[in-house]
Design a protein around this motif. Structure first.
Motif, PDB file in Angstrom:
ATOM      1  N   LEU A   1     -72.217 -12.829  55.080  1.00 35.31           N
ATOM      2  CA  LEU A   1     -72.443 -11.433  55.414  1.00 35.31           C
ATOM      3  C   LEU A   1     -73.868 -11.327  55.930  1.00 35.31           C
ATOM      4  O   LEU A   1     -74.809 -11.746  55.250  1.00 35.31           O
ATOM      5  CB  LEU A   1     -72.247 -10.536  54.184  1.00 35.31           C
ATOM      6  CG  LEU A   1     -72.450  -9.039  54.390  1.00 35.31           C
ATOM      7  CD1 LEU A   1     -71.431  -8.472  55.389  1.00 35.31           C
ATOM      8  CD2 LEU A   1     -72.334  -8.304  53.058  1.00 35.31           C
ATOM      9  N   CYS A   2     -74.026 -10.784  57.128  1.00 36.79           N
ATOM     10  CA  CYS A   2     -75.349 -10.701  57.751  1.00 36.79           C
ATOM     11  C   CYS A   2     -75.788  -9.247  57.873  1.00 36.79           C
ATOM     12  O   CYS A   2     -74.973  -8.347  58.039  1.00 36.79           O
ATOM     13  CB  CYS A   2     -75.323 -11.340  59.136  1.00 36.79           C
ATOM     14  SG  CYS A   2     -74.885 -13.091  59.112  1.00 36.79           S
ATOM     15  N   CYS A   3     -77.099  -9.058  57.810  1.00 38.59           N
ATOM     16  CA  CYS A   3     -77.699  -7.733  57.896  1.00 38.59           C
ATOM     17  C   CYS A   3     -78.882  -7.802  58.858  1.00 38.59           C
ATOM     18  O   CYS A   3     -79.772  -8.636  58.693  1.00 38.59           O
ATOM     19  CB  CYS A   3     -78.159  -7.296  56.506  1.00 38.59           C
ATOM     20  SG  CYS A   3     -78.995  -5.709  56.471  1.00 38.59           S
ATOM     21  N   ILE A   4     -78.861  -6.958  59.868  1.00 34.97           N
ATOM     22  CA  ILE A   4     -79.972  -6.859  60.813  1.00 34.97           C
ATOM     23  C   ILE A   4     -80.673  -5.536  60.506  1.00 34.97           C
ATOM     24  O   ILE A   4     -80.065  -4.468  60.571  1.00 34.97           O
ATOM     25  CB  ILE A   4     -79.501  -6.882  62.282  1.00 34.97           C
ATOM     26  CG1 ILE A   4     -78.768  -8.185  62.595  1.00 34.97           C
ATOM     27  CG2 ILE A   4     -80.692  -6.721  63.214  1.00 34.97           C
ATOM     28  CD1 ILE A   4     -77.323  -8.149  62.285  1.00 34.97           C
ATOM     29  N   ILE A   5     -81.933  -5.616  60.153  1.00 38.50           N
ATOM     30  CA  ILE A   5     -82.708  -4.447  59.782  1.00 38.50           C
ATOM     31  C   ILE A   5     -83.732  -4.202  60.892  1.00 38.50           C
ATOM     32  O   ILE A   5     -84.522  -5.090  61.215  1.00 38.50           O
ATOM     33  CB  ILE A   5     -83.410  -4.663  58.434  1.00 38.50           C
ATOM     34  CG1 ILE A   5     -82.362  -4.944  57.361  1.00 38.50           C
ATOM     35  CG2 ILE A   5     -84.276  -3.463  58.071  1.00 38.50           C
ATOM     36  CD1 ILE A   5     -82.865  -5.730  56.205  1.00 38.50           C
ATOM     37  N   SER A   6     -83.685  -3.019  61.482  1.00 42.44           N
ATOM     38  CA  SER A   6     -84.589  -2.658  62.573  1.00 42.44           C
ATOM     39  C   SER A   6     -85.480  -1.513  62.119  1.00 42.44           C
ATOM     40  O   SER A   6     -84.996  -0.503  61.611  1.00 42.44           O
ATOM     41  CB  SER A   6     -83.795  -2.228  63.806  1.00 42.44           C
ATOM     42  OG  SER A   6     -82.912  -3.260  64.203  1.00 42.44           O
ATOM     43  N   VAL A   7     -86.790  -1.686  62.311  1.00 43.59           N
ATOM     44  CA  VAL A   7     -87.766  -0.667  61.923  1.00 43.59           C
ATOM     45  C   VAL A   7     -88.618  -0.345  63.148  1.00 43.59           C
ATOM     46  O   VAL A   7     -89.276  -1.220  63.692  1.00 43.59           O
ATOM     47  CB  VAL A   7     -88.658  -1.148  60.752  1.00 43.59           C
ATOM     48  CG1 VAL A   7     -89.640  -0.063  60.356  1.00 43.59           C
ATOM     49  CG2 VAL A   7     -87.805  -1.577  59.561  1.00 43.59           C
TER      50      VAL A   7
ATOM     51  N   TYR B   1     -82.906   1.406  60.780  1.00 49.14           N
ATOM     52  CA  TYR B   1     -81.447   1.366  60.735  1.00 49.14           C
ATOM     53  C   TYR B   1     -80.994  -0.067  60.488  1.00 49.14           C
ATOM     54  O   TYR B   1     -81.752  -1.014  60.697  1.00 49.14           O
ATOM     55  CB  TYR B   1     -80.818   1.945  62.010  1.00 49.14           C
ATOM     56  CG  TYR B   1     -81.221   1.256  63.286  1.00 49.14           C
ATOM     57  CD1 TYR B   1     -80.448   0.237  63.829  1.00 49.14           C
ATOM     58  CD2 TYR B   1     -82.378   1.634  63.973  1.00 49.14           C
ATOM     59  CE1 TYR B   1     -80.812  -0.391  65.010  1.00 49.14           C
ATOM     60  CE2 TYR B   1     -82.749   1.023  65.155  1.00 49.14           C
ATOM     61  CZ  TYR B   1     -81.956   0.002  65.665  1.00 49.14           C
ATOM     62  OH  TYR B   1     -82.333  -0.621  66.833  1.00 49.14           O
ATOM     63  N   THR B   2     -79.764  -0.190  60.011  1.00 49.23           N
ATOM     64  CA  THR B   2     -79.197  -1.512  59.742  1.00 49.23           C
ATOM     65  C   THR B   2     -77.887  -1.687  60.490  1.00 49.23           C
ATOM     66  O   THR B   2     -77.192  -0.719  60.790  1.00 49.23           O
ATOM     67  CB  THR B   2     -78.903  -1.707  58.237  1.00 49.23           C
ATOM     68  OG1 THR B   2     -78.051  -0.653  57.799  1.00 49.23           O
ATOM     69  CG2 THR B   2     -80.157  -1.720  57.405  1.00 49.23           C
ATOM     70  N   THR B   3     -77.578  -2.935  60.766  1.00 50.92           N
ATOM     71  CA  THR B   3     -76.276  -3.314  61.278  1.00 50.92           C
ATOM     72  C   THR B   3     -75.796  -4.470  60.407  1.00 50.92           C
ATOM     73  O   THR B   3     -76.533  -5.448  60.211  1.00 50.92           O
ATOM     74  CB  THR B   3     -76.358  -3.775  62.751  1.00 50.92           C
ATOM     75  OG1 THR B   3     -76.936  -2.723  63.533  1.00 50.92           O
ATOM     76  CG2 THR B   3     -74.991  -4.132  63.294  1.00 50.92           C
TER      77      THR B   3
ATOM     78  N   GLN C   1     -87.581  -6.455  63.860  1.00 46.78           N
ATOM     79  CA  GLN C   1     -86.240  -6.759  63.366  1.00 46.78           C
ATOM     80  C   GLN C   1     -86.273  -7.922  62.393  1.00 46.78           C
ATOM     81  O   GLN C   1     -86.931  -8.932  62.647  1.00 46.78           O
ATOM     82  CB  GLN C   1     -85.289  -7.092  64.508  1.00 46.78           C
ATOM     83  CG  GLN C   1     -84.859  -5.889  65.291  1.00 46.78           C
ATOM     84  CD  GLN C   1     -83.696  -6.198  66.219  1.00 46.78           C
ATOM     85  OE1 GLN C   1     -83.637  -7.256  66.820  1.00 46.78           O
ATOM     86  NE2 GLN C   1     -82.781  -5.261  66.324  1.00 46.78           N
ATOM     87  N   LEU C   2     -85.550  -7.744  61.303  1.00 44.61           N
ATOM     88  CA  LEU C   2     -85.354  -8.806  60.319  1.00 44.61           C
ATOM     89  C   LEU C   2     -83.869  -9.114  60.284  1.00 44.61           C
ATOM     90  O   LEU C   2     -83.038  -8.202  60.280  1.00 44.61           O
ATOM     91  CB  LEU C   2     -85.825  -8.356  58.941  1.00 44.61           C
ATOM     92  CG  LEU C   2     -87.268  -7.874  58.839  1.00 44.61           C
ATOM     93  CD1 LEU C   2     -87.542  -7.339  57.446  1.00 44.61           C
ATOM     94  CD2 LEU C   2     -88.225  -8.993  59.165  1.00 44.61           C
ATOM     95  N   MET C   3     -83.542 -10.389  60.258  1.00 46.51           N
ATOM     96  CA  MET C   3     -82.145 -10.806  60.201  1.00 46.51           C
ATOM     97  C   MET C   3     -81.931 -11.595  58.921  1.00 46.51           C
ATOM     98  O   MET C   3     -82.588 -12.606  58.695  1.00 46.51           O
ATOM     99  CB  MET C   3     -81.793 -11.612  61.441  1.00 46.51           C
ATOM    100  CG  MET C   3     -81.951 -10.811  62.703  1.00 46.51           C
ATOM    101  SD  MET C   3     -81.408 -11.683  64.146  1.00 46.51           S
ATOM    102  CE  MET C   3     -81.982 -10.582  65.422  1.00 46.51           C
TER     103      MET C   3
END
Length: 144
Positions: free
Chosen positions: A43-49, A6-8, A100-102
């Motif tokens: 603009l930031c994107c947090i990607i959680s796997v 999911y992403t935030t 998590q990747l930011m």
């Protein structure tokens, strides 16, 4: 439980002195802007796997695109993922692990409205993951 992602998306990511991470100005799937073209300062994107402990991730590749153009890529190999896991706080009876990747896009320039698509490959398997729709703000909407 199977693997999922999911992403935030948000305006900013701040690292607090107590180890917490604060997300400022999160978006709920749509970012409204008054006009396009536009320049968003950050603009930031947090990607959680997430994966179960008995099915560890050994290769993670993430690509973000907007209107068919790649806007970011990130790759974490087995050694990097093991380092993430080792750095994670101890949790009793842990069932899984979330990598998590930011990503920070500063600035993010766009010529028109559209959608940021996220492609995630985990050990060669594609995971579904939501992106961010960027749309014209409805008439009368107050943007701050």
């Amino acid at each position: 439980m199977s693997r999922y992602a999911y992403t935030t998306f948000c305006d900013d990511i701040r690292y607090e002195v107590n180890g917490k991470v604060s997300l400022m100005g999160t978006f709920g799937g749509v970012l409204f802007i008054p006009v396009a073209p536009a320049l968003i300062p950050k603009l930031c994107c947090i990607i959680s796997v997430h994966s179960d402990l008995d099915d560890p991730i050994s290769d993670l590749r993430v690509t973000g695109s907007f209107l068919g153009q790649t806007i970011f890529t990130s790759e974490v190999d087995d050694a990097g993922l093991k380092e993430m896991y080792a750095a994670a706080p101890a949790v009793e009876n842990r069932k899984g692990f979330t990598a998590q990747l930011m990503i920070a896009l500063a600035p993010f320039s766009m010529e028109s409205y559209g959608k940021i698509d996220i492609e995630i490959l985990v050990d060669g398997e594609k995971l579904d993951c939501a992106g961010l729709q960027i749309s014209k703000a409805p008439e009368g909407m107050i943007l701050s």
